[in-house]
Scaffold this motif. Structure first.
Motif, PDB file in Angstrom:
ATOM      1  N   HIS A 155      10.545  28.633  40.359  1.00  0.00           N
ATOM      2  CA  HIS A 155       9.997  29.116  39.092  1.00  0.00           C
ATOM      3  C   HIS A 155      10.943  28.704  37.970  1.00  0.00           C
ATOM      4  CE1 HIS A 155       7.632  31.817  36.495  1.00  0.00           C
ATOM      5  NE2 HIS A 155       8.780  32.076  35.902  1.00  0.00           N
ATOM      6  N   ALA A 156      10.371  28.315  36.839  1.00  0.00           N
ATOM      7  CA  ALA A 156      11.180  27.827  35.717  1.00  0.00           C
ATOM      8  C   ALA A 156      11.546  28.978  34.776  1.00  0.00           C
ATOM      9  CB  ALA A 156      10.426  26.742  34.958  1.00  0.00           C
ATOM     10  N   GLU A 193      21.523  24.103  48.479  1.00  0.00           N
ATOM     11  CA  GLU A 193      20.222  23.705  47.959  1.00  0.00           C
ATOM     12  C   GLU A 193      19.814  22.338  48.498  1.00  0.00           C
ATOM     13  OE1 GLU A 193      18.320  25.740  46.479  1.00  0.00           O
ATOM     14  OE2 GLU A 193      19.875  27.261  46.363  1.00  0.00           O
ATOM     15  N   PHE A 208      19.270  32.777  39.182  1.00  0.00           N
ATOM     16  CA  PHE A 208      18.818  31.765  38.227  1.00  0.00           C
ATOM     17  C   PHE A 208      18.931  30.365  38.830  1.00  0.00           C
ATOM     18  CE2 PHE A 208      19.815  28.962  34.521  1.00  0.00           C
ATOM     19  CZ  PHE A 208      18.554  28.983  33.946  1.00  0.00           C
ATOM     20  N   ALA A 209      20.064  30.073  39.467  1.00  0.00           N
ATOM     21  CA  ALA A 209      20.276  28.741  40.047  1.00  0.00           C
ATOM     22  C   ALA A 209      19.360  28.490  41.240  1.00  0.00           C
ATOM     23  CB  ALA A 209      21.739  28.597  40.464  1.00  0.00           C
ATOM     24  N   ARG A 210      19.201  29.490  42.085  1.00  0.00           N
ATOM     25  CA  ARG A 210      18.444  29.300  43.317  1.00  0.00           C
ATOM     26  C   ARG A 210      16.938  29.339  43.106  1.00  0.00           C
ATOM     27  NH1 ARG A 210      22.473  33.339  46.751  1.00  0.00           N
ATOM     28  NH2 ARG A 210      24.142  31.791  47.044  1.00  0.00           N
ATOM     29  N   SER A 211      16.514  29.762  41.937  1.00  0.00           N
ATOM     30  CA  SER A 211      15.079  29.828  41.656  1.00  0.00           C
ATOM     31  C   SER A 211      14.550  28.539  41.059  1.00  0.00           C
ATOM     32  CB  SER A 211      14.792  30.982  40.681  1.00  0.00           C
ATOM     33  OG  SER A 211      15.410  30.740  39.423  1.00  0.00           O
ATOM     34  N   ALA A 212      15.414  27.564  40.823  1.00  0.00           N
ATOM     35  CA  ALA A 212      15.026  26.365  40.080  1.00  0.00           C
ATOM     36  C   ALA A 212      13.828  25.649  40.698  1.00  0.00           C
ATOM     37  CB  ALA A 212      16.217  25.412  39.979  1.00  0.00           C
ATOM     38  N   ARG A 213      13.757  25.597  42.024  1.00  0.00           N
ATOM     39  CA  ARG A 213      12.655  24.896  42.686  1.00  0.00           C
ATOM     40  C   ARG A 213      11.408  25.767  42.818  1.00  0.00           C
ATOM     41  NH1 ARG A 213      13.398  24.345  47.658  1.00  0.00           N
ATOM     42  NH2 ARG A 213      15.107  25.823  47.850  1.00  0.00           N
ATOM     43  N   ASP A 265      13.747  30.571  31.830  1.00  0.00           N
ATOM     44  CA  ASP A 265      14.415  29.997  30.668  1.00  0.00           C
ATOM     45  C   ASP A 265      15.923  30.182  30.742  1.00  0.00           C
ATOM     46  OD1 ASP A 265      12.015  29.171  29.568  1.00  0.00           O
ATOM     47  OD2 ASP A 265      11.745  31.022  28.432  1.00  0.00           O
ATOM     48  N   ASP A 266      16.369  31.368  31.147  1.00  0.00           N
ATOM     49  CA  ASP A 266      17.787  31.676  31.208  1.00  0.00           C
ATOM     50  C   ASP A 266      17.994  32.931  32.058  1.00  0.00           C
ATOM     51  OD1 ASP A 266      16.972  33.824  29.552  1.00  0.00           O
ATOM     52  OD2 ASP A 266      17.440  32.670  27.747  1.00  0.00           O
ATOM     53  N   GLN A 267      19.246  33.343  32.177  1.00  0.00           N
ATOM     54  CA  GLN A 267      19.558  34.505  32.998  1.00  0.00           C
ATOM     55  C   GLN A 267      18.997  35.793  32.411  1.00  0.00           C
ATOM     56  OE1 GLN A 267      23.594  34.860  34.448  1.00  0.00           O
ATOM     57  NE2 GLN A 267      23.880  32.641  34.460  1.00  0.00           N
TER      58      GLN A 267
END
Length: 222
Positions: free
Chosen positions: A130-131, A198, A123-128, A133-135
């Motif tokens: 794909h958006a 990151e 979830f944290a590493r995908s921020a850049r 919503d949550d885990q």
């Protein structure tokens, strides 16, 4: 995971090599993070594959073996060569070949590039890229990938508090080797924090973008 019968994976009998996994993962990542320099030249892809951050394991690939891996991926419909007037470039076709939505494509890329990870890490590493919503949304898409035997949930190892997930595109023996190496590695020496990783990855991507622009300027000046 769902109790429905999984769909046989196209990689069960013909897994990707470690070089193929790295090349495909990098093409997917750079398509999302640096679209202005995508598709990638062989040189740009080599830089992406050999990054010292956001990669596990670290690799030192040479142009010849990388080109061979790209041709092999092309034969399987996972990459495509885009002929250019100044330089040939490569693009990923995994989303179309495997019929993946963007969220699933990104999760596969993260697993290919950084090895087994928890829901929180993904979830944290995908921020850049794909958006999510949550885990729980991450879990949902991992379950869809697992139903096609493209990803799996790993048995929890000693000392682990959370489940980890891995892709199933490569050789199972290589996954076992990576897990064994992690188990032997002291927790205190497992690198910088996720936030530091990151930031460094973002700087490396910026550097790769600048190098790609410089290469284009030099080519146009010739």
């Amino acid at each position: 995971m769902s109790e429905s019968s999984p769909t046989p994976s196209p990689f069960a009998d013909a897994p990707l090599s470690a070089v193929e996994v790295r090349a495909l993962g990098c093409l997917i990542e750079k398509q999302a993070t640096t679209p202005e320099s995508y598709p990638l030249t062989l040189n740009a892809l080599q830089l992406a594959c050999n990054q010292k951050t956001s990669r596990e394991p670290l690799m030192n690939l040479h142009p010849g073996e990388l080109a061979q891996a790209l041709r092999s991926l092309e034969q399987r419909g996972l990459t495509r060569l885009v002929m250019g007037s100044r330089a040939d470039r490569w693009e990923q076709r995994a989303d179309k070949q495997l019929e993946l939505v963007h969220a699933q494509l990104i999760l596969l890329a993260l697993l290919m590039l950084r090895g087994p990870q928890t829901l929180g890490e993904l979830f944290a590493r995908s921020a850049r890229l794909h958006a999510f919503d949550d885990q729980e949304e991450v879990r949902h898409h991992l379950e869809r990938l697992a139903m096609r035997e493209l990803a799996c949930q790993l048995p929890r190892q000693s000392g682990q508090r959370e489940e980890r997930y891995a892709h199933q595109l490569g050789d199972p023996a290589e996954l076992e080797s990576l897990l064994a190496a992690r188990a032997e590695e002291p927790a205190a020496s497992r690198g910088a924090s996720s936030a530091q990783e990151e930031r460094i990855a973002a700087l490396e991507e910026r550097l790769a973008e600048l190098e790609a622009r410089l290469a284009r300027l030099e080519a146009s000046a010739d």
